[in-house]
Design an enzyme around this catalytic site. Structure first.
Site, PDB file in Angstrom:
ATOM      1  N   ASP A   1      27.347  43.842  40.446  1.00  0.00           N
ATOM      2  CA  ASP A   1      26.253  44.534  41.119  1.00  0.00           C
ATOM      3  C   ASP A   1      26.529  44.847  42.588  1.00  0.00           C
ATOM      4  O   ASP A   1      26.236  45.960  43.055  1.00  0.00           O
ATOM      5  CB  ASP A   1      24.943  43.765  40.969  1.00  0.00           C
ATOM      6  CG  ASP A   1      25.052  42.278  41.292  1.00  0.00           C
ATOM      7  OD1 ASP A   1      26.116  41.822  41.793  1.00  0.00           O
ATOM      8  OD2 ASP A   1      24.076  41.547  41.057  1.00  0.00           O
TER       9      ASP A   1
ATOM     10  N   MET B   1      26.243  39.342  38.065  1.00  0.00           N
ATOM     11  CA  MET B   1      27.556  38.715  37.924  1.00  0.00           C
ATOM     12  C   MET B   1      27.445  37.287  37.378  1.00  0.00           C
ATOM     13  O   MET B   1      26.352  36.725  37.300  1.00  0.00           O
ATOM     14  CB  MET B   1      28.272  38.699  39.273  1.00  0.00           C
ATOM     15  CG  MET B   1      28.593  40.081  39.813  1.00  0.00           C
ATOM     16  SD  MET B   1      29.446  40.043  41.411  1.00  0.00           S
ATOM     17  CE  MET B   1      31.034  39.320  40.946  1.00  0.00           C
ATOM     18  N   HIS B   2      28.602  36.738  37.008  1.00  0.00           N
ATOM     19  CA  HIS B   2      28.803  35.305  36.746  1.00  0.00           C
ATOM     20  C   HIS B   2      28.240  34.801  35.423  1.00  0.00           C
ATOM     21  O   HIS B   2      28.569  33.686  35.014  1.00  0.00           O
ATOM     22  CB  HIS B   2      28.211  34.437  37.868  1.00  0.00           C
ATOM     23  CG  HIS B   2      28.553  34.870  39.250  1.00  0.00           C
ATOM     24  ND1 HIS B   2      29.852  35.069  39.670  1.00  0.00           N
ATOM     25  CD2 HIS B   2      27.763  35.167  40.323  1.00  0.00           C
ATOM     26  CE1 HIS B   2      29.842  35.455  40.941  1.00  0.00           C
ATOM     27  NE2 HIS B   2      28.600  35.525  41.355  1.00  0.00           N
TER      28      HIS B   2
END
Length: 476
Positions: free
Chosen positions: A233, A77-78
């Site tokens: 995830d 992520m991110h």
């Protein structure tokens, strides 16, 4: 058959599942991280595609992929993937564990609307402060940005030609109105972005597009098969583990640690550094506490003493010991929940001349468990109260560690029978739901439980006392 692709930080995993949700095969291709400056963490998105190609080629060498009916995606992520108008990558992707944008994150977090609308603290690892850093430090490159994608969504662009994001991953950008499940024009404008630079949003179990013929022919797949929205995830892991209903939760002992609780309500509590994100299914959210060093702390000790982690835990035996006189703060990379400190660091306390390797191992396992206890307290304060926790991740192979966690948290820990219930499996399940419109309750079943580890009542008092000592050591 259904294909799940999970883009991790250290590798890409492709998993093939049959119509009965039995795993037929999987393949993994490695990735490396570039760290050109202290605190930086980057990857070239082209490397993700090549690693995915390698994993799919390995699968195709042993399986006929022409029967695949749907594909799902999961990913780290991110991360910030910046594209120009021609979908060319402008600069290497800035990853979730990159800390260069700490000052930008602090400035955004000081604006009340970010916590109010996104439901979360603006962490340096999130996407929005990365783009603000880029605007301030690389203005010529920032001026070229036509679209920002999250890592797995760049794989989707390669697979389908579509710029699409989904709710669970988008919730980690600081640009999403998490309760409304929509991009927030107010948050975008406050960080110097526009709505037209965002990908189209869908739910994780919805169809994002069809597989392009060029990619399909390379691996013997059928052109046009649906690619699901997918999930970040942790949400994908929850789909794979069947953690999709109120009261269900899991504890993940990966390099980092996650305490995850599914909820049918949006329950933001940013002051506690609890993440309140959308789940990968419509009408569902989740809360999450994060420890930045879980199994990573044990691997760190393993490297220091020159013994495999499994040998270190084996030295402790099987019977749960009372907490030792040595304590360990597991903040090797700072702390996310509940303290939200990038600068705090790890440390041992109570070492003496008689402290040996086993005492240090025990302290590391207990320190991670006590950090999870702090996460559980934060989740409960935010409205989640799981009745038991499914144990996932590499660290869950240690029965001793799970006994420590069960007793420290005073919760049963459920150990699945052998099988793969991780993010790639969850992604494959999302591919199934996108292709068939199957009922999520019928698809996202929990695994069979091989063992239930219950708290040791005889040691609860000793663990409570040790948890108090642990909390007293925190420098803040």
């Amino acid at each position: 058959m259904y294909l799940g692709i999970d883009l991790g930080t250290s590798g890409v995993k492709a998993l093939l599942m049959d119509d009965a949700q039995q795993v037929l095969a999987s393949a993994t291709a490695p990735l490396t991280v570039s760290r050109p400056h202290p605190g930086w963490s980057e990857q070239a998105p082209s490397d993700w595609i090549e690693a995915t190609r390698d994993a799919l080629r390995e699968l195709a060498a042993g399986q006929d992929l022409s029967a695949v009916k749907g594909i799902g995606l999961s990913g780290q992520m991110h991360g910030a993937v910046t594209l120009d108008r021609a979908d060319h990558v402008i600069r290497p992707a800035i990853l979730w564990n990159d800390s260069r944008s700490q000052s930008q994150a602090a400035r955004l977090d000081a604006m009340p609307e970010f916590r109010e609308i996104s439901g979360n603290i603006v962490f340096a690892g999130f996407t929005a402060p990365k783009l603000l850093w880029m605007a301030e430090e690389e203005p010529q490159l920032f001026a070229q940005v036509d679209c920002v994608l999250l890592p797995k969504d760049y794989l989707r662009l390669w697979l389908t030609g579509e710029r699409v994001a989904e709710m669970s991953d988008a919730a980690g950008t600081s640009w999403l109105d998490t309760g409304a499940r929509a991009w927030s024009d107010r948050l975008l404008a406050a960080s110097g972005m526009r709505r037209d630079q965002m990908a189209r949003l869908i739910e994780g179990s919805a169809v994002s597009g069809g597989l392009r013929g060029e990619v399909a022919s390379e691996f013997g797949l059928a052109q046009g098969i649906p690619v699901a929205g997918g999930a970040g995830d942790n949400a994908a892991t929850a789909i794979g583990a069947g953690t999709v209903a109120e009261g269900q939760g899991f504890v993940s002992l990966g390099t980092s640690g996650v305490l995850f609780a599914a909820t049918d309500r949006y329950l933001p509590r940013p002051d506690s550094a609890v993440h309140a994100f959308c789940h990968a299914l419509p009408g569902m959210w989740h809360q999450m506490g994060v420890i930045l060093s879980a199994s990573g702390a044990l691997e760190w000790l393993s490297g220091i003493v020159g013994r495999p982690a499994a040998d270190l835990t084996a030295e402790l035996g099987t019977a749960l010991r009372p907490p030792g006189e040595v304590s360990f703060l597991p903040y090797l990379s700072g702390d996310r929940t509940p303290h939200n400190s990038a600068s705090v660091r790890a440390g041992f306390a109570g070492l003496s001349a008689r402290s040996d390797r086993a005492a240090m191992t025990q302290a590391v396992l207990e320190g991670v468990a006590f950090a999870f206890a702090d996460n559980l307290a934060a989740l409960r304060a935010a409205g989640s109260d799981p009745a038991a926790l499914l144990a996932l991740g590499g660290g869950a192979r240690s029965d001793y560690w799970l006994r420590v966690i069960a007793t420290a948290l005073d919760l049963p820990v459920l150990v699945p029978e052998s099988g793969d219930f991780g993010a790639a499996f969850g992604a494959a399940r999302l591919g199934l739901m996108a292709e068939s419109s199957a009922d999520p309750a019928q698809v996202c079943t929990p695994p069979r439980i091989g063992a239930e580890i219950r708290p040791d009542p005889a040691l609860r008092g000793a663990f409570d006392e040790a948890l108090g000592r642990f909390r007293d050591l925190y420098p803040g």
